[in-house]
Design a protein around this motif. Structure first.
Motif, PDB file in Angstrom:
ATOM      1  N   PRO A   1      58.386 103.405  60.187  1.00  0.00           N
ATOM      2  CA  PRO A   1      57.904 104.696  59.669  1.00  0.00           C
ATOM      3  C   PRO A   1      56.532 105.041  60.238  1.00  0.00           C
ATOM      4  O   PRO A   1      55.809 104.172  60.731  1.00  0.00           O
ATOM      5  CB  PRO A   1      57.848 104.474  58.153  1.00  0.00           C
ATOM      6  CG  PRO A   1      57.750 102.994  57.987  1.00  0.00           C
ATOM      7  CD  PRO A   1      58.483 102.387  59.135  1.00  0.00           C
ATOM      8  N   ILE A   2      56.190 106.306  60.164  1.00  0.00           N
ATOM      9  CA  ILE A   2      54.938 106.795  60.732  1.00  0.00           C
ATOM     10  C   ILE A   2      54.005 107.264  59.618  1.00  0.00           C
ATOM     11  O   ILE A   2      54.447 107.835  58.616  1.00  0.00           O
ATOM     12  CB  ILE A   2      55.222 107.949  61.731  1.00  0.00           C
ATOM     13  CG1 ILE A   2      53.926 108.442  62.395  1.00  0.00           C
ATOM     14  CG2 ILE A   2      55.968 109.099  61.060  1.00  0.00           C
ATOM     15  CD1 ILE A   2      54.163 109.473  63.499  1.00  0.00           C
TER      16      ILE A   2
ATOM     17  N   ALA B   1      50.761  93.858  62.069  1.00  0.00           N
ATOM     18  CA  ALA B   1      52.009  93.155  62.349  1.00  0.00           C
ATOM     19  C   ALA B   1      53.209  94.033  61.992  1.00  0.00           C
ATOM     20  O   ALA B   1      53.262  94.629  60.916  1.00  0.00           O
ATOM     21  CB  ALA B   1      52.057  91.855  61.558  1.00  0.00           C
ATOM     22  N   GLY B   2      54.145  94.121  62.909  1.00  0.00           N
ATOM     23  CA  GLY B   2      55.351  94.900  62.663  1.00  0.00           C
ATOM     24  C   GLY B   2      55.219  96.379  62.918  1.00  0.00           C
ATOM     25  O   GLY B   2      56.145  97.145  62.614  1.00  0.00           O
ATOM     26  N   SER B   3      54.104  96.822  63.512  1.00  0.00           N
ATOM     27  CA  SER B   3      53.920  98.260  63.732  1.00  0.00           C
ATOM     28  C   SER B   3      54.660  98.777  64.962  1.00  0.00           C
ATOM     29  O   SER B   3      54.853  99.980  65.115  1.00  0.00           O
ATOM     30  CB  SER B   3      52.424  98.586  63.863  1.00  0.00           C
ATOM     31  OG  SER B   3      51.855  97.912  64.975  1.00  0.00           O
ATOM     32  N   ASN B   4      55.053  97.865  65.879  1.00  0.00           N
ATOM     33  CA  ASN B   4      55.761  98.282  67.104  1.00  0.00           C
ATOM     34  C   ASN B   4      55.003  99.387  67.828  1.00  0.00           C
ATOM     35  O   ASN B   4      55.561 100.430  68.179  1.00  0.00           O
ATOM     36  CB  ASN B   4      57.181  98.755  66.768  1.00  0.00           C
ATOM     37  CG  ASN B   4      58.039  97.644  66.199  1.00  0.00           C
ATOM     38  OD1 ASN B   4      58.117  96.567  66.772  1.00  0.00           O
ATOM     39  ND2 ASN B   4      58.654  97.889  65.055  1.00  0.00           N
TER      40      ASN B   4
ATOM     41  N   PHE C   1      47.124 101.863  58.612  1.00  0.00           N
ATOM     42  CA  PHE C   1      46.934 103.159  59.269  1.00  0.00           C
ATOM     43  C   PHE C   1      46.164 102.957  60.571  1.00  0.00           C
ATOM     44  O   PHE C   1      45.143 102.272  60.624  1.00  0.00           O
ATOM     45  CB  PHE C   1      46.142 104.096  58.354  1.00  0.00           C
ATOM     46  CG  PHE C   1      45.906 105.458  58.939  1.00  0.00           C
ATOM     47  CD1 PHE C   1      46.848 106.460  58.799  1.00  0.00           C
ATOM     48  CD2 PHE C   1      44.747 105.734  59.661  1.00  0.00           C
ATOM     49  CE1 PHE C   1      46.639 107.719  59.347  1.00  0.00           C
ATOM     50  CE2 PHE C   1      44.525 106.978  60.211  1.00  0.00           C
ATOM     51  CZ  PHE C   1      45.477 107.977  60.061  1.00  0.00           C
ATOM     52  N   GLY C   2      46.666 103.593  61.638  1.00  0.00           N
ATOM     53  CA  GLY C   2      46.004 103.515  62.933  1.00  0.00           C
ATOM     54  C   GLY C   2      46.583 102.484  63.868  1.00  0.00           C
ATOM     55  O   GLY C   2      46.335 102.535  65.077  1.00  0.00           O
ATOM     56  N   CYS C   3      47.353 101.521  63.331  1.00  0.00           N
ATOM     57  CA  CYS C   3      47.979 100.519  64.209  1.00  0.00           C
ATOM     58  C   CYS C   3      48.954 101.181  65.174  1.00  0.00           C
ATOM     59  O   CYS C   3      49.101 100.769  66.323  1.00  0.00           O
ATOM     60  CB  CYS C   3      48.721  99.482  63.377  1.00  0.00           C
ATOM     61  SG  CYS C   3      47.687  98.577  62.204  1.00  0.00           S
TER      62      CYS C   3
END
Length: 507
Positions: free
Chosen positions: A203-204, A450-453, A287-289
């Motif tokens: 999600p974004i 972690a997990g932000s892809n 936020f921001g990753c």
């Protein structure tokens, strides 16, 4: 081979045009702009998907020296960005330097002549003393590595290559990707399609979008009141810079990111009453990753009866649909790929003095540069931007910094009578050490990513896209870097003699 130019610019997007304008201001008129398509505008010429718009306020996403009082909204639609690009190319007399349908395939540096030689898809060759590669960071689509994609028998559309001849009316449509492009196209096509299935991997984070129309009165003020356009730009740039600094100085001010996260969560709660849908749309990373965006229409789209949000992983694409890991297959007619871009990839083979391409070097030794512009082993080359080169509240600030750096070096080379200039290995390594140390203070070094892809983090685990400093810091560095970071060389005596003989023979 065609005429040798002093400067060859690759790309006629906003970066390439900015380079050309700066060269003309400096009195350098012997340059050519190679553009693979038939018009200027770059990403805004190519991306015409429904709902496309700038996601940085338009007052900031434009040239500081060429304000546009005619934006229809704070976040202008894509066609207005393309019109603005055409306006700038005409006003600054760039078209006589443009060479359209010139798709660069390879570029090699000729050590004997101190020239870059570029080979085009047509077989033609173009040479220049200096090469400014303004190919754009968002030019190479990221093709998803999903099994069965090539077997799909329906219609496939990439967002940056939208097929306007293909009607979506009443169709069973699937969208893969919920980044910045997906966030815009999904609400735009939802009312038109029969069914819309959105496959979300990550999600974004979405902020509310303050996007009022700019009426004729406001446009008049911006056009005729001294300082009005500059004030509008300053205010939107300051807000965007503050957002960027919350990523860069996350270690020092972690509360800034947390505050923005709370705003995003409140925005989501106000628009999505369904707790299960809200849970699926809530990011589990900081936020921001991953690049965030602005929208007031994205979340409500998932409340429509004809829209389904799928968060189960995709097992494969079948000839008639998409099967997820839970064994469910959804049949579709049209597949829309909003899967992003290969950021920082050079879309042609750019060979250094050792024959290795820039991408091969970066794949082996990690992405690297000096000041986000030059690279050791690639003389007379300026990237816009290179690794760790993206800085400022918009790409226009980045272009300003990159081309300012390039122009300083070119002018100094001219002053010295040098024809070859290359950043030293020592200077580059010293700068890279500072940048990699500063990345430790950014959000990208936080376990919450972690997990932000995220495309901000590459295959080496490096956050090599953003320059981890403020815009002021970057501006000072680009205007004060020492020239002893570079090695300037004059042409060798044999090369000079050979050129003189060639010139006499041509006469």
């Amino acid at each position: 081979m065609s005429k040798t130019h002093e400067v060859v610019i690759v790309g006629a997007g906003f970066s390439g045009m900015a380079a050309a304008i700066k060269l003309k201001e400096a009195g350098i008129d012997d340059f050519v702009i190679l553009e693979r398509k038939d018009e200027v505008g770059g990403v805004w010429r190519d991306n015409t998907y429904p709902g496309v718009a700038v996601d940085v306020p338009s007052f900031t996403y434009s040239y500081a020296f060429e304000p546009n009082p005619s934006w229809s909204r704070t976040f202008a639609p894509g066609n207005e960005l393309l019109d603005y690009a055409k306006h700038c190319s005409d006003k600054y007399d760039l078209r006589r330097h443009l060479r359209f349908h010139s798709d660069v395939r390879t570029a090699r540096f000729d050590e004997s002549e101190h020239l870059w030689v570029l080979e085009l898809a047509s077989g033609d060759r173009v040479s220049g003393r200096y090469l400014i590669s303004a190919h754009g960071p968002l030019v190479t689509p990221q093709k998803p590595s999903i099994p069965g994609l090539d077997d799909f028998q329906g219609h496939v559309i990439y967002t940056m290559e939208w097929d306007h001849e293909h009607s979506l009316d009443g169709k069973r449509v699937a969208v893969i990707g919920t980044g910045a492009s997906g966030l815009q196209v999904i609400p735009a096509i939802a009312p038109e399609v029969g069914t819309l299935t959105v496959f979300q991997r990550t999600p974004i984070w979405v902020l509310p979008k303050v996007n009022p129309p700019i009426n004729r009165f406001a446009s008049g003020l911006l056009a005729h009141v001294p300082g009005a356009a500059a004030a509008a730009r300053l205010s939107t740039s300051a807000a965007t810079e503050a957002l960027l600094l919350s990523f860069i100085y996350n270690k020092q001010v972690p509360f800034a990111v947390k505050s923005i996260e709370q705003l995003c969560r409140a925005h989501l709660r106000s628009q999505v009453p369904d707790p299960e849908v809200r849970r699926k749309l809530t990011p589990t990373y900081g936020f921001g990753c991953k690049r965030p965006s602005f929208s007031n229409s994205y979340f409500p789209t998932f409340l429509r009866d004809n829209v389904e949000l799928v968060t189960d992983g995709i097992e494969r694409i079948t000839p008639t649909g998409i099967r997820t890991v839970d064994g469910v297959e959804r049949e579709i007619d049209t597949l829309v790929l909003a899967t992003g871009f290969k950021v920082l990839d050079v879309p042609y083979d750019l060979h250094g003095v050792d024959g290795e391409t820039l991408l091969e070097l970066w794949a082996r030794d990690r992405k690297q540069s000096y000041q986000g512009v030059t690279v050791h082993g690639f003389p007379n080359l300026f990237l816009s931007p290179g690794a760790f080169g993206l800085a400022g509240p918009s790409l226009f600030a980045t272009f300003d910094l990159c081309h300012g750096h390039a122009l300083r070096v070119i002018k100094e080379s001219r002053r010295r009578g040098a024809t070859r200039v290359e950043v030293s290995q020592v200077a580059q390594e010293h700068w890279m050490e500072k940048m990699r140390a500063r990345v430790g203070h950014t959000i990208f070094n936080n376990p919450s990513c972690a997990g932000s892809n995220s495309y901000y983090v590459d295959e080496h685990g490096d956050s090599a896209v953003l320059r981890p400093t403020s815009t002021v810091n970057a501006w000072l560095a680009q205007h004060r870097f020492p020239f002893n970071a570079y090695r300037f060389e004059e042409p060798s005596a044999p090369a000079v003699s050979a050129r003189r003989r060639a010139t006499r023979a041509a006469r």
